[in-house]
Write a protein that holds these residues in place. Structure first.
Motif, PDB file in Angstrom:
ATOM      1  N   ALA A 360       0.811  -1.220   0.000  1.00  0.00           N
ATOM      2  CA  ALA A 360       0.000   0.000   0.000  1.00  0.00           C
ATOM      3  C   ALA A 360       0.845   1.273   0.000  1.00  0.00           C
ATOM      4  O   ALA A 360       0.453   2.285  -0.566  1.00  0.00           O
ATOM      5  N   LYS A 361       2.002   1.239   0.661  1.00  0.00           N
ATOM      6  CA  LYS A 361       2.897   2.408   0.754  1.00  0.00           C
ATOM      7  C   LYS A 361       2.114   3.670   1.155  1.00  0.00           C
ATOM      8  O   LYS A 361       1.979   4.621   0.392  1.00  0.00           O
ATOM      9  N   TYR A 362       1.633   3.664   2.382  1.00  0.00           N
ATOM     10  CA  TYR A 362       0.806   4.762   2.879  1.00  0.00           C
ATOM     11  C   TYR A 362       1.586   6.078   2.938  1.00  0.00           C
ATOM     12  O   TYR A 362       2.765   6.106   3.299  1.00  0.00           O
ATOM     13  N   ASP A 363       0.887   7.161   2.631  1.00  0.00           N
ATOM     14  CA  ASP A 363       1.496   8.486   2.724  1.00  0.00           C
ATOM     15  C   ASP A 363       1.574   8.953   4.179  1.00  0.00           C
ATOM     16  O   ASP A 363       2.524   9.629   4.577  1.00  0.00           O
ATOM     17  N   SER A 406       6.950   7.064   3.630  1.00  0.00           N
ATOM     18  CA  SER A 406       6.562   8.469   3.650  1.00  0.00           C
ATOM     19  C   SER A 406       7.604   9.343   2.966  1.00  0.00           C
ATOM     20  O   SER A 406       7.276  10.250   2.191  1.00  0.00           O
ATOM     21  N   GLU A 407       8.876   9.073   3.247  1.00  0.00           N
ATOM     22  CA  GLU A 407       9.947   9.840   2.603  1.00  0.00           C
ATOM     23  C   GLU A 407       9.955   9.615   1.097  1.00  0.00           C
ATOM     24  O   GLU A 407      10.160  10.556   0.311  1.00  0.00           O
ATOM     25  N   GLU A 408       9.705   8.371   0.680  1.00  0.00           N
ATOM     26  CA  GLU A 408       9.631   8.078  -0.753  1.00  0.00           C
ATOM     27  C   GLU A 408       8.480   8.845  -1.397  1.00  0.00           C
ATOM     28  O   GLU A 408       8.617   9.407  -2.493  1.00  0.00           O
ATOM     29  N   SER A 409       7.345   8.867  -0.711  1.00  0.00           N
ATOM     30  CA  SER A 409       6.175   9.574  -1.221  1.00  0.00           C
ATOM     31  C   SER A 409       6.462  11.062  -1.373  1.00  0.00           C
ATOM     32  O   SER A 409       6.084  11.689  -2.373  1.00  0.00           O
ATOM     33  N   MET A 410       7.152  11.632  -0.387  1.00  0.00           N
ATOM     34  CA  MET A 410       7.502  13.048  -0.452  1.00  0.00           C
ATOM     35  C   MET A 410       8.459  13.315  -1.620  1.00  0.00           C
ATOM     36  O   MET A 410       8.266  14.252  -2.401  1.00  0.00           O
ATOM     37  N   ARG A 411       9.486  12.496  -1.745  1.00  0.00           N
ATOM     38  CA  ARG A 411      10.463  12.703  -2.823  1.00  0.00           C
ATOM     39  C   ARG A 411       9.820  12.566  -4.200  1.00  0.00           C
ATOM     40  O   ARG A 411      10.212  13.263  -5.144  1.00  0.00           O
ATOM     41  N   ASN A 412       8.838  11.695  -4.302  1.00  0.00           N
ATOM     42  CA  ASN A 412       8.166  11.513  -5.591  1.00  0.00           C
ATOM     43  C   ASN A 412       7.386  12.748  -6.029  1.00  0.00           C
ATOM     44  O   ASN A 412       7.049  12.887  -7.205  1.00  0.00           O
ATOM     45  N   LYS A 416       6.660  18.310  -9.004  1.00  0.00           N
ATOM     46  CA  LYS A 416       5.244  18.373  -9.368  1.00  0.00           C
ATOM     47  C   LYS A 416       4.624  19.699  -8.940  1.00  0.00           C
ATOM     48  O   LYS A 416       5.097  20.357  -8.008  1.00  0.00           O
ATOM     49  N   THR A 417       3.551  20.079  -9.625  1.00  0.00           N
ATOM     50  CA  THR A 417       2.820  21.301  -9.308  1.00  0.00           C
ATOM     51  C   THR A 417       1.483  20.940  -8.678  1.00  0.00           C
ATOM     52  O   THR A 417       0.773  20.054  -9.162  1.00  0.00           O
ATOM     53  N   PHE A 418       1.141  21.627  -7.563  1.00  0.00           N
ATOM     54  CA  PHE A 418      -0.084  21.329  -6.835  1.00  0.00           C
ATOM     55  C   PHE A 418      -0.899  22.600  -6.592  1.00  0.00           C
ATOM     56  O   PHE A 418      -0.346  23.696  -6.483  1.00  0.00           O
ATOM     57  N   LYS A 419      -2.197  22.390  -6.483  1.00  0.00           N
ATOM     58  CA  LYS A 419      -3.086  23.451  -6.025  1.00  0.00           C
ATOM     59  C   LYS A 419      -3.146  23.366  -4.504  1.00  0.00           C
ATOM     60  O   LYS A 419      -3.435  22.301  -3.943  1.00  0.00           O
ATOM     61  N   VAL A 420      -2.870  24.468  -3.834  1.00  0.00           N
ATOM     62  CA  VAL A 420      -2.780  24.487  -2.374  1.00  0.00           C
ATOM     63  C   VAL A 420      -3.694  25.577  -1.822  1.00  0.00           C
ATOM     64  O   VAL A 420      -3.751  26.684  -2.358  1.00  0.00           O
ATOM     65  N   LEU A 421      -4.401  25.247  -0.764  1.00  0.00           N
ATOM     66  CA  LEU A 421      -5.207  26.235  -0.048  1.00  0.00           C
ATOM     67  C   LEU A 421      -4.371  26.813   1.085  1.00  0.00           C
ATOM     68  O   LEU A 421      -3.883  26.080   1.945  1.00  0.00           O
ATOM     69  N   VAL A 460       6.807  22.022  -6.331  1.00  0.00           N
ATOM     70  CA  VAL A 460       7.649  21.518  -5.251  1.00  0.00           C
ATOM     71  C   VAL A 460       9.094  21.396  -5.717  1.00  0.00           C
ATOM     72  O   VAL A 460       9.379  20.792  -6.762  1.00  0.00           O
ATOM     73  N   THR A 461      10.007  21.975  -4.943  1.00  0.00           N
ATOM     74  CA  THR A 461      11.426  21.937  -5.284  1.00  0.00           C
ATOM     75  C   THR A 461      12.255  21.103  -4.317  1.00  0.00           C
ATOM     76  O   THR A 461      13.389  20.717  -4.629  1.00  0.00           O
ATOM     77  N   ASP A 462      11.695  20.825  -3.127  1.00  0.00           N
ATOM     78  CA  ASP A 462      12.439  20.067  -2.120  1.00  0.00           C
ATOM     79  C   ASP A 462      11.432  19.494  -1.123  1.00  0.00           C
ATOM     80  O   ASP A 462      10.225  19.787  -1.191  1.00  0.00           O
ATOM     81  N   CYS A 463      11.925  18.698  -0.200  1.00  0.00           N
ATOM     82  CA  CYS A 463      11.022  18.140   0.803  1.00  0.00           C
ATOM     83  C   CYS A 463      11.797  17.715   2.039  1.00  0.00           C
ATOM     84  O   CYS A 463      13.014  17.520   2.003  1.00  0.00           O
ATOM     85  N   THR A 464      11.081  17.589   3.145  1.00  0.00           N
ATOM     86  CA  THR A 464      11.583  16.917   4.332  1.00  0.00           C
ATOM     87  C   THR A 464      10.762  15.634   4.468  1.00  0.00           C
ATOM     88  O   THR A 464       9.950  15.310   3.603  1.00  0.00           O
ATOM     89  N   SER A 465      10.923  14.929   5.559  1.00  0.00           N
ATOM     90  CA  SER A 465      10.170  13.686   5.730  1.00  0.00           C
ATOM     91  C   SER A 465       8.676  13.939   5.908  1.00  0.00           C
ATOM     92  O   SER A 465       7.869  13.038   5.714  1.00  0.00           O
TER      93      SER A 465
END
Length: 476
Positions: A360-363, A406-412, A416-421, A460-465
């Motif tokens: 499942a690789k949960y986020d 979770s880290e894999e999900s973030m790096r993936n 990408k471009t997202f719509k954010v509130l 998104v240009t970077d991420c943490t866990s």
């Protein structure tokens, strides 16, 4: 029942005290202070209580020591929460000594089970009020003011508080919860909810839509529809013909709320794997403003343990449900709950859970080790026979595996471009804002000229866990 070890799902908060930021207590006869623990349902209940008290001339305060009435909305889902509540009640007792006439009351899930201890043995409170008895608070307060101990923990088959407009006790002004049902019929053996919140009943659909519309008109841009098992929502008007099709399912309710306005985001929690339907998934796919995010509690990857838990699905059935979600909603965020060390759990059962997590690789996830809760079916039927050290070892393995996923999900998501509130200013930097994308992931980005409640596009240009980071944002 459960002892929390790691929580990455941001809807659970502990011990937060709220007061409406726009209100002044000077216009009220008395002040109340309310502190809430546990799930989002408890926080929503506190808003209902605030509305009832407001009608009785009580204004909210953030300072417990100046309150005439202190209420603590409790959670019985974990032993740690109960211990925290007892500690707070001991502190509140000291406040009472310096302010004669102050009343202290316990609300919520601890009320019925511990009423005698809290009132008589430990003498920590003046009132004990169950989740279905909040309408009686005014009379209970009057009774407690005479020096009598006031109690109402009766459960109801009908109470939904559908006619009460909650007073929003947060300072966000952008996101809010809307309760759509109360209670639970599932009788999972590890869970106290059916005994503390009663049988399942669905709220009037028209009142739900009206509340969501009012929130939108007041500037809110996201609502989360709440229930112990939202997918079993089913409302029929009281005067409807029993043989008619005049009813509202959860999928239909979702659509009605989404149609209030395209600018109103809609989320929901929690889904039971046995009840979430294709109708719900296709409704999510149809409306752009219904977020692609589902909290789908697993609890265990072992069919044998799931049967002991009375979860009413198998490992294979759950896997097929994950496949179906991803078939209809390919970019859907998925989160879960996992319990380690349930009664009789073997290494093979534990390995089944790790294996299913790999699939499942949960986020996001809540991960716990099991601890027996009095009154549950498991406490009556099974022996809590897994040593605590073994529970913690298995939990550590589950946590470590999830963190990797979770880290894999973030790096993936980098690139990408997202719509954010936009929900507010980042806690770490006044020069940055934060919001969540469709998949419920937090995104931090430069403040610019953006404001709360605005939608922006971010790349998104970077991420943490636990956080996505964007260097720029563009207004929609």
């Amino acid at each position: 029942m459960l002892e929390i070890a790691d929580k990455t799902h941001d809807e659970t908060r502990q011990g937060e005290a709220y007061a409406p930021h726009q209100a002044s207590t000077a216009s009220f006869k008395k002040n109340f202070y309310i502190e809430s623990y546990g799930c989002a349902m408890n926080f929503n209940d506190s808003e209902i209580v605030a509305s009832i008290l407001n009608e009785e001339g009580f204004g909210a305060t953030r300072n417990a020591e100046e309150a005439d009435l202190i209420l603590i909305n409790t959670c019985s889902i974990r032993e740690k929460a109960e211990q925290t509540v007892r500690k707070r009640l001991t502190e509140f007792r000291r406040y009472k000594k310096s302010k004669p006439g102050m009343l202290v009351g316990v609300l919520g899930c601890m009320a019925e089970r511990l009423k005698d201890k809290l009132l008589e043995e430990e003498k920590l409170v003046d009132m004990v009020v169950g989740p279905d008895a909040y309408r009686t608070l005014p009379s209970l307060i009057t009774e407690a003011e005479t020096g009598q101990k006031a109690v109402n923990v009766l459960l109801s088959r009908e109470e939904t508080y559908s006619d009460i407009s909650p007073i929003r006790l947060d300072n966000n002004g952008v996101t809010s919860f809307v309760s759509i049902m109360r209670g639970c019929n599932n009788m999972c053996t590890f869970c106290v909810v059916p005994f503390t919140r009663g049988r399942e009943r669905s709220r009037d659909a028209d009142s739900i839509v009206a509340e969501a519309r009012e929130l939108f008109n007041n500037g809110y841009r996201e609502v989360t529809l709440l229930g112990q098992n939202v997918d079993s929502y089913y409302w029929t008007p009281k005067d409807a013909d029993p043989n008619s099709t005049d009813h509202v399912t959860f999928a239909q309710l979702l659509a009605r709320v989404a149609e209030i306005d395209p600018l109103l985001r809609v989320r929901f929690s929690t889904s039971h794997p046995k009840d979430i339907t294709d109708e719900v998934l296709f409704t999510m796919a149809k409306y752009e403003n219904i977020c692609n995010y589902i909290h789908l509690p697993l609890q265990s990857g072992s069919t044998r343990i799931l049967q002991l838990m009375n979860r009413t699905y198998t490992r294979e059935w759950y896997l097929k449900k994950v496949d179906r979600i991803r078939e209809i909603l390919p970019d859907c965020g998925l989160s879960t709950d996992i319990i380690c060390g349930f009664c009789t759990e073997t290494e093979e059962d534990h390995a089944d859970t790790l294996n299913l997590m790999e699939y499942a690789k949960y986020d996001l996830a809540y991960m716990y080790f099991y601890s027996e809760r009095p009154g549950t079916l498991a406490a009556r039927r099974y022996q809590d026979d897994i040593p605590e050290a073994e529970k913690k070892r298995r939990l550590a393995e589950v946590v470590e595996l999830h963190r990797r996923h979770s880290e894999e999900s973030m790096r993936n998501d980098v690139g990408k471009t997202f719509k954010v509130l936009v929900e507010g200013t980042s806690k770490r930097s006044a020069d940055h804002l934060f919001g969540r994308n469709d998949q419920n992931k937090v995104v931090v980005f430069p403040k610019g000229n953006f404001r709360k409640g605005q939608y922006v596009h971010v790349t998104v240009t970077d991420c943490t866990s636990g956080t996505l980071i964007a260097a720029t944002a563009t207004a929609l």
